[in-house]
Design an enzyme around this catalytic site. Sequence first.
Site, mmCIF file in Angstrom:
data_model
loop_
_atom_site.group_PDB
_atom_site.id
_atom_site.type_symbol
_atom_site.label_atom_id
_atom_site.label_comp_id
_atom_site.label_asym_id
_atom_site.label_seq_id
_atom_site.Cartn_x
_atom_site.Cartn_y
_atom_site.Cartn_z
ATOM 1 N N ALA A 12 0.741 -1.379 -0.135
ATOM 2 C CA ALA A 12 -0.183 -0.085 0.003
ATOM 3 C C ALA A 12 0.810 1.289 -0.018
ATOM 4 C CB ALA A 12 -0.969 -0.105 1.256
ATOM 5 N N GLN A 15 4.342 3.000 -4.962
ATOM 6 C CA GLN A 15 3.865 3.937 -6.019
ATOM 7 C C GLN A 15 2.507 3.445 -6.578
ATOM 8 O OE1 GLN A 15 6.181 4.851 -9.381
ATOM 9 N NE2 GLN A 15 6.612 2.656 -9.912
ATOM 10 N N ILE A 16 2.170 2.029 -6.740
ATOM 11 C CA ILE A 16 1.096 1.951 -7.481
ATOM 12 C C ILE A 16 0.128 2.036 -6.258
ATOM 13 C CG2 ILE A 16 -0.335 -0.338 -8.297
ATOM 14 C CD1 ILE A 16 2.195 -1.258 -9.753
ATOM 15 N N GLY A 17 0.293 1.686 -5.116
ATOM 16 C CA GLY A 17 -0.440 1.566 -3.834
ATOM 17 C C GLY A 17 -1.137 3.186 -4.001
ATOM 18 N N ARG A 92 13.005 -7.446 -9.083
ATOM 19 C CA ARG A 92 14.181 -7.865 -9.605
ATOM 20 C C ARG A 92 15.556 -7.054 -9.397
ATOM 21 N NH1 ARG A 92 16.077 -12.218 -13.692
ATOM 22 N NH2 ARG A 92 13.889 -12.634 -14.031
ATOM 23 N N GLY A 130 1.796 -7.805 -8.243
ATOM 24 C CA GLY A 130 3.273 -8.079 -8.020
ATOM 25 C C GLY A 130 3.778 -8.941 -9.037
ATOM 26 N N ASP A 159 -1.582 -4.680 -19.955
ATOM 27 C CA ASP A 159 -1.110 -5.255 -21.274
ATOM 28 C C ASP A 159 -2.267 -5.028 -22.391
ATOM 29 O OD1 ASP A 159 1.506 -6.082 -20.389
ATOM 30 O OD2 ASP A 159 -0.134 -7.561 -19.528
ATOM 31 N N HIS A 187 2.148 -12.247 -18.219
ATOM 32 C CA HIS A 187 2.628 -11.100 -18.233
ATOM 33 C C HIS A 187 4.066 -10.855 -17.992
ATOM 34 C CE1 HIS A 187 2.697 -6.825 -17.139
ATOM 35 N NE2 HIS A 187 3.428 -7.122 -16.090
HETATM 36 P P1 NAI Z 1 7.135 -0.106 -4.997
HETATM 37 O O1 NAI Z 1 8.325 -0.738 -4.948
HETATM 38 O O2 NAI Z 1 6.736 1.196 -5.375
HETATM 39 O O3 NAI Z 1 5.929 -0.490 -4.054
HETATM 40 C C1 NAI Z 1 5.819 -2.032 -3.650
HETATM 41 C C2 NAI Z 1 5.642 -1.746 -1.962
HETATM 42 O O4 NAI Z 1 5.203 -3.361 -1.426
HETATM 43 C C3 NAI Z 1 6.441 -1.169 -1.147
HETATM 44 O O5 NAI Z 1 6.027 -0.195 -0.149
HETATM 45 C C4 NAI Z 1 7.118 -2.323 -0.353
HETATM 46 O O6 NAI Z 1 7.357 -2.022 1.051
HETATM 47 C C5 NAI Z 1 5.755 -3.361 -0.111
HETATM 48 N N1 NAI Z 1 5.874 -4.728 -0.104
HETATM 49 C C6 NAI Z 1 6.846 -5.623 -0.190
HETATM 50 N N2 NAI Z 1 6.796 -6.682 0.328
HETATM 51 C C7 NAI Z 1 5.579 -6.767 0.850
HETATM 52 C C8 NAI Z 1 4.973 -7.891 1.752
HETATM 53 N N3 NAI Z 1 5.471 -8.883 1.798
HETATM 54 N N4 NAI Z 1 3.651 -7.450 1.980
HETATM 55 C C9 NAI Z 1 2.902 -6.226 1.958
HETATM 56 N N5 NAI Z 1 3.780 -5.219 1.242
HETATM 57 C C10 NAI Z 1 4.923 -5.515 0.898
HETATM 58 O O7 NAI Z 1 6.373 -1.096 -6.508
HETATM 59 P P2 NAI Z 1 5.308 -0.643 -7.421
HETATM 60 O O8 NAI Z 1 5.714 0.077 -8.337
HETATM 61 O O9 NAI Z 1 4.285 -0.308 -6.706
HETATM 62 O O10 NAI Z 1 4.970 -1.878 -7.998
HETATM 63 C C11 NAI Z 1 4.488 -3.198 -7.452
HETATM 64 C C12 NAI Z 1 4.572 -4.388 -8.148
HETATM 65 O O11 NAI Z 1 3.741 -4.233 -9.320
HETATM 66 C C13 NAI Z 1 5.914 -4.802 -8.570
HETATM 67 O O12 NAI Z 1 6.289 -6.194 -8.601
HETATM 68 C C14 NAI Z 1 5.852 -4.389 -10.108
HETATM 69 O O13 NAI Z 1 6.482 -5.388 -11.133
HETATM 70 C C15 NAI Z 1 4.328 -4.901 -10.372
HETATM 71 N N6 NAI Z 1 3.539 -4.298 -11.669
HETATM 72 C C16 NAI Z 1 2.749 -5.320 -12.159
HETATM 73 C C17 NAI Z 1 2.438 -4.602 -13.555
HETATM 74 C C18 NAI Z 1 1.356 -5.745 -14.255
HETATM 75 O O14 NAI Z 1 0.918 -5.383 -15.173
HETATM 76 N N7 NAI Z 1 0.851 -7.020 -13.747
HETATM 77 C C19 NAI Z 1 2.560 -3.288 -13.894
HETATM 78 C C20 NAI Z 1 3.306 -2.495 -13.173
HETATM 79 C C21 NAI Z 1 4.046 -3.049 -12.033
#
Ligand code: NAI
Length: 328
Positions: A12, A15-17, A92, A130, A159, A187
Amino acid sequence: TRTPVNVTVTGAAGQIGYALLFRIASGHLLGADVPVKLRLLEIPQGLKAAEGTAMELDDCAFPLLQGIEITDDPNVGFDGANVALLVGARPRTKGMERGDLLSANGGIFKPQGKAINDNAADDIKVLVVGNPANTNALIAQAAAPDVPAERFTAMTRLDHNRALSQLAKKTGAPVSDIKRLTIWGNHSATQYPDIFHAEIAGKNAAEVVGDEQWLADTFIPTVAKRGAAIIEARGASSAASAANAAIDHVHTWVNGTAAGDWTSMGIPSDGSYGVPEGLISSFPVTCKDGKYEIVQGLDVNEFSRARIDASVQELKEERDAVRELGLI
Ligand code: NAI
């Protein structure tokens, strides 16, 4: 008054959160008349930032938002959850092998799957955002034997939306005229955006485009590598568009697809189109009454078959790897 829907968001504070929570609270996830209670699940280092986001959510005074709870305990985070958006994952990092990436994420998605199994509401719907999203969804699903497998889905809607937009640009048609586009497979860079069954204002999209070279050399790679292009341009990975796609995915799942159209979702295969049963792969689906169904009977040409098979092969390899690691 309706009972609020419990929506859990992991990651949460990421940045997506940040792009996602405000739209959930303003009614875009489920509908403008559906009250929600939010649960924000973070790791201990993310709790403070999640509290900051919760303060801002308070400051929006959203009429539909009936409560926010913040926790680092998955059993609390998923307690009574009706919808779970699993966004937090281990990215990664440089020099990381696929096995390391899968096991790091297994350490997140296996316990979260178990916590969903043990605590979520009976009607739980799970969307994994994720990455690697399909295989993380498989890990969570395998850890939740009491939850029907079909409730675990992975996001390929970004996508799908990217493909809609590229096709609209190419043909000059408005996005709203384009129907029945499909993302198949994983994906990842092997995904296959398929326009052979798509329609543009009622005409076959592949015929309207009439340019197989553009499909193979421009359209497919542009859609598949769009994530990397965004990072290159923005200096950060796609967040608002990913959040938007997560909203679209759940909204469509809950509220249905329009007549004559379908969408793309990563879902456990029932063996359709030669995708091995149980793999979480993207398919064309219609949604109705909170359930989805794979669109059946589509003719898969040679061009499509080779690309679907390649992406499914990658999913099989990821499944075999997490099986070897004891994660499923
Ligand atoms: P981010 O790094 O800004 O945020 C991730 C958050 O998850 C961080 O606040 C972190 O503390 C938290 N986190 C890590 N482990 C956790 C756990 N065990 N329990 C709860 N929270 C946890 O990353 P962002 O940009 O928000 O992206 C999140 C994920 O979404 C990445 O894996 C990214 O690759 C994926 N993604 C997937 C897409 C899709 O189309 N399926 C598109 C864009 C991103």
